[in-house]
Design a protein around this motif. Sequence first.
Motif, PDB file in Angstrom:
ATOM      1  N   LYS A  78       6.006  40.919  23.190  1.00 39.57           N
ATOM      2  CA  LYS A  78       6.791  40.423  23.889  1.00 39.57           C
ATOM      3  C   LYS A  78       6.850  39.266  22.929  1.00 39.57           C
ATOM      4  O   LYS A  78       5.671  39.289  22.034  1.00 39.57           O
ATOM      5  N   MET A  79       7.888  38.447  22.782  1.00 36.75           N
ATOM      6  CA  MET A  79       8.114  36.834  21.946  1.00 36.75           C
ATOM      7  C   MET A  79       8.925  36.335  22.883  1.00 36.75           C
ATOM      8  O   MET A  79      10.183  36.619  23.654  1.00 36.75           O
ATOM      9  N   ALA A  80       8.783  35.240  22.995  1.00 32.08           N
ATOM     10  CA  ALA A  80       9.349  33.741  23.462  1.00 32.08           C
ATOM     11  C   ALA A  80       9.340  32.931  22.734  1.00 32.08           C
ATOM     12  O   ALA A  80       8.357  32.281  21.456  1.00 32.08           O
ATOM     13  N   VAL A  81      10.870  32.682  22.708  1.00 35.93           N
ATOM     14  CA  VAL A  81      11.700  31.357  22.066  1.00 35.93           C
ATOM     15  C   VAL A  81      11.607  30.190  21.771  1.00 35.93           C
ATOM     16  O   VAL A  81      11.993  30.728  23.201  1.00 35.93           O
ATOM     17  N   VAL A  82      10.718  28.925  22.182  1.00 36.68           N
ATOM     18  CA  VAL A  82      11.781  28.022  22.952  1.00 36.68           C
ATOM     19  C   VAL A  82      12.371  27.126  22.072  1.00 36.68           C
ATOM     20  O   VAL A  82      11.282  26.607  20.912  1.00 36.68           O
ATOM     21  N   TRP A  87      21.570  27.810  17.603  1.00 40.67           N
ATOM     22  CA  TRP A  87      21.658  28.594  16.396  1.00 40.67           C
ATOM     23  C   TRP A  87      20.520  29.088  16.618  1.00 40.67           C
ATOM     24  O   TRP A  87      20.702  30.601  16.230  1.00 40.67           O
ATOM     25  N   ILE A  88      19.837  28.553  16.904  1.00 46.08           N
ATOM     26  CA  ILE A  88      18.338  29.408  16.981  1.00 46.08           C
ATOM     27  C   ILE A  88      18.563  30.469  18.064  1.00 46.08           C
ATOM     28  O   ILE A  88      18.402  31.400  17.805  1.00 46.08           O
ATOM     29  N   LEU A  89      18.797  30.087  19.634  1.00 50.16           N
ATOM     30  CA  LEU A  89      18.751  30.788  21.059  1.00 50.16           C
ATOM     31  C   LEU A  89      19.550  31.923  20.230  1.00 50.16           C
ATOM     32  O   LEU A  89      19.604  32.916  20.619  1.00 50.16           O
ATOM     33  N   ALA A  90      20.970  31.745  19.530  1.00 53.83           N
ATOM     34  CA  ALA A  90      21.960  32.190  19.211  1.00 53.83           C
ATOM     35  C   ALA A  90      21.318  34.171  18.243  1.00 53.83           C
ATOM     36  O   ALA A  90      21.124  34.867  18.143  1.00 53.83           O
ATOM     37  N   THR A  91      20.521  33.535  16.949  1.00 56.52           N
ATOM     38  CA  THR A  91      20.515  34.118  16.238  1.00 56.52           C
ATOM     39  C   THR A  91      18.654  35.357  16.954  1.00 56.52           C
ATOM     40  O   THR A  91      18.918  36.223  17.202  1.00 56.52           O
ATOM     41  N   VAL A  92      18.117  34.800  17.618  1.00 59.28           N
ATOM     42  CA  VAL A  92      17.258  35.145  18.687  1.00 59.28           C
ATOM     43  C   VAL A  92      17.834  36.177  19.426  1.00 59.28           C
ATOM     44  O   VAL A  92      17.174  37.121  19.656  1.00 59.28           O
ATOM     45  N   LYS A  93      18.484  35.735  20.048  1.00 61.57           N
ATOM     46  CA  LYS A  93      19.498  36.650  20.948  1.00 61.57           C
ATOM     47  C   LYS A  93      20.283  37.696  20.360  1.00 61.57           C
ATOM     48  O   LYS A  93      19.446  39.296  20.942  1.00 61.57           O
ATOM     49  N   ILE A  94      20.499  37.908  19.352  1.00 58.24           N
ATOM     50  CA  ILE A  94      20.916  38.338  18.508  1.00 58.24           C
ATOM     51  C   ILE A  94      19.721  39.926  17.396  1.00 58.24           C
ATOM     52  O   ILE A  94      19.940  40.296  18.184  1.00 58.24           O
ATOM     53  N   PHE A  95      18.397  38.948  16.838  1.00 52.16           N
ATOM     54  CA  PHE A  95      17.867  39.878  16.538  1.00 52.16           C
ATOM     55  C   PHE A  95      17.447  39.986  17.553  1.00 52.16           C
ATOM     56  O   PHE A  95      16.381  41.616  17.382  1.00 52.16           O
ATOM     57  N   GLY A  96      17.045  39.948  18.933  1.00 50.65           N
ATOM     58  CA  GLY A  96      16.553  39.979  19.994  1.00 50.65           C
ATOM     59  C   GLY A  96      16.806  41.973  20.543  1.00 50.65           C
ATOM     60  O   GLY A  96      16.011  42.547  21.539  1.00 50.65           O
ATOM     61  N   LEU A  97      17.750  42.367  20.017  1.00 51.33           N
ATOM     62  CA  LEU A  97      18.356  43.215  20.560  1.00 51.33           C
ATOM     63  C   LEU A  97      17.475  45.119  19.719  1.00 51.33           C
ATOM     64  O   LEU A  97      17.680  45.947  19.996  1.00 51.33           O
ATOM     65  N   VAL A  98      17.031  44.274  18.345  1.00 59.96           N
ATOM     66  CA  VAL A  98      17.070  45.250  17.451  1.00 59.96           C
ATOM     67  C   VAL A  98      15.257  44.739  17.819  1.00 59.96           C
ATOM     68  O   VAL A  98      14.532  46.294  17.307  1.00 59.96           O
ATOM     69  N   ILE A  99      14.798  44.260  18.710  1.00 57.45           N
ATOM     70  CA  ILE A  99      13.399  44.482  18.469  1.00 57.45           C
ATOM     71  C   ILE A  99      12.485  45.389  19.676  1.00 57.45           C
ATOM     72  O   ILE A  99      13.445  44.609  20.867  1.00 57.45           O
ATOM     73  N   PRO A 100      12.197  45.866  19.663  1.00 54.83           N
ATOM     74  CA  PRO A 100      11.370  47.187  20.693  1.00 54.83           C
ATOM     75  C   PRO A 100      11.291  46.659  21.804  1.00 54.83           C
ATOM     76  O   PRO A 100      11.063  46.774  22.819  1.00 54.83           O
ATOM     77  N   GLY A 101      10.364  45.271  21.510  1.00 51.79           N
ATOM     78  CA  GLY A 101       9.157  44.384  22.327  1.00 51.79           C
ATOM     79  C   GLY A 101      10.349  43.826  23.351  1.00 51.79           C
ATOM     80  O   GLY A 101      11.529  43.733  23.217  1.00 51.79           O
ATOM     81  N   HIS A 102      10.122  43.009  24.979  1.00 47.95           N
ATOM     82  CA  HIS A 102      10.550  41.685  25.322  1.00 47.95           C
ATOM     83  C   HIS A 102      10.826  41.105  24.714  1.00 47.95           C
ATOM     84  O   HIS A 102      10.095  40.189  23.672  1.00 47.95           O
ATOM     85  N   VAL A 103      12.507  40.377  24.462  1.00 49.37           N
ATOM     86  CA  VAL A 103      12.742  38.831  23.641  1.00 49.37           C
ATOM     87  C   VAL A 103      13.494  37.688  25.265  1.00 49.37           C
ATOM     88  O   VAL A 103      14.031  38.461  25.690  1.00 49.37           O
TER      89      VAL A 103
END
Length: 120
Positions: A78-82, A87-103
């Motif tokens: 799991k990863m949580a970004v606060v 731009w941080i939230l958008a980047t995490v959303k994009i990279f979250g698609l390739v991370i096998p865990g929950h983001v």
Amino acid sequence: MIEKIPGLPDNVLGFTAKGKVTADDYESVIIPAVEELFSRKEKARFLYHLGADFTGFEAAAMWDDTKLGLKHLSGWEKMAVVSDIDWILATVKIFGLVIPGHVRMFHNGELTEATRWICE
């Protein structure tokens, strides 16, 4: 500057970023903590708080972040970004698609909820 968030379970790492985050912050604080956790656990959870005091990343810090994430790609449970920075939230959303865990992304006012989610 990076500060470790105290009081989290032993499979969870949490950090708060203040001011400008440098490559030295990654190399002296985050990377050693992540490597130590993965030496004990197969899966890890990560909480990253980029609050109101956060002003940005050095390019080398962003590169260190990318390398570290890819090195342990299958280990992130799991990863949580606060953050309130779009731009941080958008980047995490994009990279979250390739991370096998929950983001999940949270706004700064939801830090308590993010902490609860990452620990459950």
